[in-house]
Design an enzyme around this catalytic site. Structure first.
Site, PDB file in Angstrom:
ATOM      1  N   TYR A 158       0.458   3.991  13.777  1.00  0.00           N
ATOM      2  CA  TYR A 158      -0.647   4.419  13.473  1.00  0.00           C
ATOM      3  C   TYR A 158      -1.953   3.948  14.805  1.00  0.00           C
ATOM      4  O   TYR A 158      -1.316   2.974  15.037  1.00  0.00           O
ATOM      5  CB  TYR A 158      -1.230   4.332  11.862  1.00  0.00           C
ATOM      6  CG  TYR A 158      -0.521   4.897  10.951  1.00  0.00           C
ATOM      7  CD1 TYR A 158      -0.617   6.714  10.941  1.00  0.00           C
ATOM      8  CD2 TYR A 158       0.209   4.675   9.921  1.00  0.00           C
ATOM      9  CE1 TYR A 158       0.089   6.978  10.302  1.00  0.00           C
ATOM     10  CE2 TYR A 158       1.514   5.212   9.036  1.00  0.00           C
ATOM     11  CZ  TYR A 158       0.961   6.620   8.844  1.00  0.00           C
ATOM     12  OH  TYR A 158       1.780   7.044   8.435  1.00  0.00           O
ATOM     13  N   LEU A 166      13.230  -2.688   1.439  1.00  0.00           N
ATOM     14  CA  LEU A 166      14.467  -2.615  -0.033  1.00  0.00           C
ATOM     15  C   LEU A 166      13.978  -4.061  -0.337  1.00  0.00           C
ATOM     16  O   LEU A 166      15.156  -4.506  -0.151  1.00  0.00           O
ATOM     17  CB  LEU A 166      15.170  -2.097   0.921  1.00  0.00           C
ATOM     18  CG  LEU A 166      15.133  -1.082   0.723  1.00  0.00           C
ATOM     19  CD1 LEU A 166      16.309  -0.395   1.380  1.00  0.00           C
ATOM     20  CD2 LEU A 166      15.688  -0.598  -0.376  1.00  0.00           C
ATOM     21  N   ALA A 189      -3.803   2.869   1.919  1.00  0.00           N
ATOM     22  CA  ALA A 189      -4.219   3.499   3.734  1.00  0.00           C
ATOM     23  C   ALA A 189      -4.671   4.164   3.526  1.00  0.00           C
ATOM     24  O   ALA A 189      -5.054   5.484   3.250  1.00  0.00           O
ATOM     25  CB  ALA A 189      -2.934   3.915   4.663  1.00  0.00           C
ATOM     26  N   PRO A 228       1.084  -1.118   0.305  1.00  0.00           N
ATOM     27  CA  PRO A 228       0.298   0.409   0.072  1.00  0.00           C
ATOM     28  C   PRO A 228       1.066   1.374  -0.187  1.00  0.00           C
ATOM     29  O   PRO A 228       1.965   1.035   0.512  1.00  0.00           O
ATOM     30  CB  PRO A 228      -0.552   0.131   1.160  1.00  0.00           C
ATOM     31  CG  PRO A 228       0.162  -1.162   2.393  1.00  0.00           C
ATOM     32  CD  PRO A 228       0.812  -1.984   1.523  1.00  0.00           C
TER      33      PRO A 228
HETATM   34  C1  LIG Z   1       4.864   6.836  -1.780  1.00  0.00           C
HETATM   35  C2  LIG Z   1       4.764   5.967  -0.567  1.00  0.00           C
HETATM   36  C3  LIG Z   1       3.644   5.729   0.629  1.00  0.00           C
HETATM   37  C4  LIG Z   1       3.348   4.732   1.324  1.00  0.00           C
HETATM   38  N1  LIG Z   1       2.453   4.528   2.491  1.00  0.00           N
HETATM   39  C5  LIG Z   1       1.782   3.460   2.500  1.00  0.00           C
HETATM   40  C6  LIG Z   1       0.606   2.752   3.344  1.00  0.00           C
HETATM   41  O1  LIG Z   1      -0.847   3.793   2.587  1.00  0.00           O
HETATM   42  N2  LIG Z   1       0.536   1.755   3.997  1.00  0.00           N
HETATM   43  C7  LIG Z   1       1.520   1.865   4.825  1.00  0.00           C
HETATM   44  O2  LIG Z   1       1.242   0.668   5.460  1.00  0.00           O
HETATM   45  N3  LIG Z   1       2.482   1.326   4.033  1.00  0.00           N
HETATM   46  C8  LIG Z   1       3.053   2.817   3.005  1.00  0.00           C
HETATM   47  N4  LIG Z   1       4.377   3.261   3.021  1.00  0.00           N
HETATM   48  C9  LIG Z   1       5.510   2.220   3.556  1.00  0.00           C
HETATM   49  C10 LIG Z   1       5.743   1.042   2.263  1.00  0.00           C
HETATM   50  O3  LIG Z   1       3.975  -0.001   1.645  1.00  0.00           O
HETATM   51  C11 LIG Z   1       6.546   0.184   2.639  1.00  0.00           C
HETATM   52  O4  LIG Z   1       6.021  -0.646   3.669  1.00  0.00           O
HETATM   53  C12 LIG Z   1       7.496   0.571   2.661  1.00  0.00           C
HETATM   54  O5  LIG Z   1       8.051   1.747   1.930  1.00  0.00           O
HETATM   55  C13 LIG Z   1       8.878  -0.408   2.516  1.00  0.00           C
HETATM   56  O6  LIG Z   1       8.557  -1.145   1.443  1.00  0.00           O
HETATM   57  P1  LIG Z   1      10.217  -0.823   0.331  1.00  0.00           P
HETATM   58  O7  LIG Z   1      11.978  -1.089   0.518  1.00  0.00           O
HETATM   59  O8  LIG Z   1       9.639  -1.540  -1.025  1.00  0.00           O
HETATM   60  O9  LIG Z   1       9.317   0.926  -0.311  1.00  0.00           O
HETATM   61  C14 LIG Z   1       4.209   4.025   1.696  1.00  0.00           C
HETATM   62  C15 LIG Z   1       5.263   4.044   1.553  1.00  0.00           C
HETATM   63  C16 LIG Z   1       5.847   5.332   0.840  1.00  0.00           C
HETATM   64  C17 LIG Z   1       6.649   5.000  -0.453  1.00  0.00           C
END
Ligand SMILES: Cc1cc2nc3c(=O)[nH]c(=O)nc-3n(C[C@H](O)[C@H](O)[C@H](O)COP(=O)(O)O)c2cc1C
Length: 375
Positions: free
Chosen positions: A185, A304, A59, A25
């Site tokens: 949250y 990551l 979210a 998300p």
């Molecule tokens: C633009 C953006 C928006 C995000 N919004 C949410 C969200 O709505 N809900 C949530 O649980 N995590 C949110 N995250 C966290 C990501 O879901 C994820 O857990 C975090 O970026 C680590 O993963 P990654 O390294 O693949 O980016 C968001 C991350 C990014 C970059």
């Protein structure tokens, strides 16, 4: 070469997934009064063509005051439901990817400016601000205004709002609900001893701190159709001394599993600005691995995961059942296509794009039939 584990199908709580890649998300801060806009159609629409197994809507606030910012998506009334229906109808016309929704409430981290305008807390007298609520009247960071502590009526109001949003999600045909109990949250604020200082039955020992999140889970599980999964996203650690730990996460995961939770998605952090996060490739994987060893339900790892062999190894070694990607999917919305090419698997693709298949990968793309009545 053996078939890649990353592209093996999996059924989660009755929902068939074609591979192990989940789109995490991602808040877009592009809604108006909780209503999705054309941006969401563009954003979700292109991610729905990515070949991943599951698309998770950002979210989504169950109450207006549960939004992180005034531009968050919501699902609390007919207007927000109608706007989401419009987006989903269009996405589904051209993609058969299952769609999950993350339902959440930001608690004391609500009422902020959008990130690209600084993300600061906005006070109730600001046109885009409001009074926040949380388990305890403790501000997220020094210098911030404190939330109001939720009383019994407040707890019932929030729990009922989760239920109403889940009923709306079911009516929208969404394939799964993910409860947001991560990243500091509201539900995470109940779990962590740093943010929950209540002296009633919702605070104190872990049994009490889990009580409200578990009540919300039970109520949502009851309200959402039994043949569709309800899952939970947690932070596996606060990464602050005296905070929520991986051992407590395991206990919470086991309690959720006993109540019919279909999968657990293990993220980390977000509760306390003092956190020290060991950022690096797969930095949250040890948290997912610990939970995986303690439960039978599928576990999702995130954080990551950007490299195809890294993702394959996570699933193949059994550290987790699925991988979720956020930033890597924005950077490369065809990440699953490239992973399939690299690992010798195939992905379904819209017929309009089949001619993009490189000569070196003659079996990469399989035609996907749209769900709707698109020409
Ligand atoms: C633009 C953006 C928006 C995000 N919004 C949410 C969200 O709505 N809900 C949530 O649980 N995590 C949110 N995250 C966290 C990501 O879901 C994820 O857990 C975090 O970026 C680590 O993963 P990654 O390294 O693949 O980016 C968001 C991350 C990014 C970059």
């Amino acid at each position: 070469m053996p078939d890649p584990a990353l592209f093996a199908p999996l059924t989660v709580g009755g929902l068939d997934l074609v591979n192990r890649i989940v789109i995490a998300p991602m808040c877009q801060y592009s809604a108006v009064d909780g209503c999705m806009t054309d941006w969401h159609l563009i954003h979700l629409g292109h991610l729905a063509l990515s070949g991943a197994a599951l698309l998770t809507i950002e979210a989504t606030a169950v109450l207006p005051e549960g939004r992180i910012s005034h531009a968050d998506v919501g699902l609390w009334d007919d207007a927000t439901e109608t706007a989401m229906a419009h987006t989903l109808d269009s996405v589904r016309r051209w993609s058969d990817m299952p769609v999950a929704i993350q339902l959440g409430h930001a608690g004391r981290k609500a009422s902020t400016e959008v990130p690209w305008k600084g993300g600061a807390q906005l006070l109730p007298d600001h046109p885009h601000g409001w009074q926040t609520e949380a388990p305890t009247a403790l501000a997220f960071a020094d210098g911030q205004a404190a939330p109001l502590a939720l009383d019994r009526d407040g707890l019932a109001r929030v729990r009922d709002a989760f239920v109403v949003s889940a009923v709306r999600a079911a009516r929208l045909g969404l394939d799964a609900v993910q409860l947001h109990a991560a990243h500091g949250y509201l539900l995470h604020q109940f779990l962590s001893p740093l943010s929950n200082r209540r002296t009633d039955e919702y605070g104190g020992g872990i049994e009490n701190r889990m009580r409200f999140p578990l009540e919300v889970f039970d109520a949502v599980r009851q309200a959402f159709p039994a043949n569709r999964p309800v899952t939970v996203r947690v932070s596996g650690s606060d990464w602050v001394d005296g905070g929520w730990t991986v051992e407590q996460t395991v206990e919470f995961a086991q309690a959720l599993e006993a109540r019919g939770c279909a999968a657990i998605h293990v993220s980390g952090g977000g509760l306390d600005p003092r956190q020290i996060i060991p950022v690096g490739p797969g930095y949250q994987l040890p948290l997912a691995r610990a939970v995986k060893q303690a439960v039978a339900m599928p576990v999702v790892a995130v954080g990551l995961i950007t490299d195809y062999d890294q993702a394959e190894a996570i699933v193949a070694t059994g550290d987790a059942d699925l991988v979720a990607l956020a930033r890597a999917m924005l950077f490369d919305p065809r990440w699953p296509w490239h992973a399939a090419a690299h690992l010798g698997a195939s992905v379904t693709a819209p017929p309009q794009y089949l001619r993009s298949q490189p000569q070196a990968f003659p079996d990469l793309l399989k035609a996907r039939r749209p769900r709707g009545n698109a020409a």
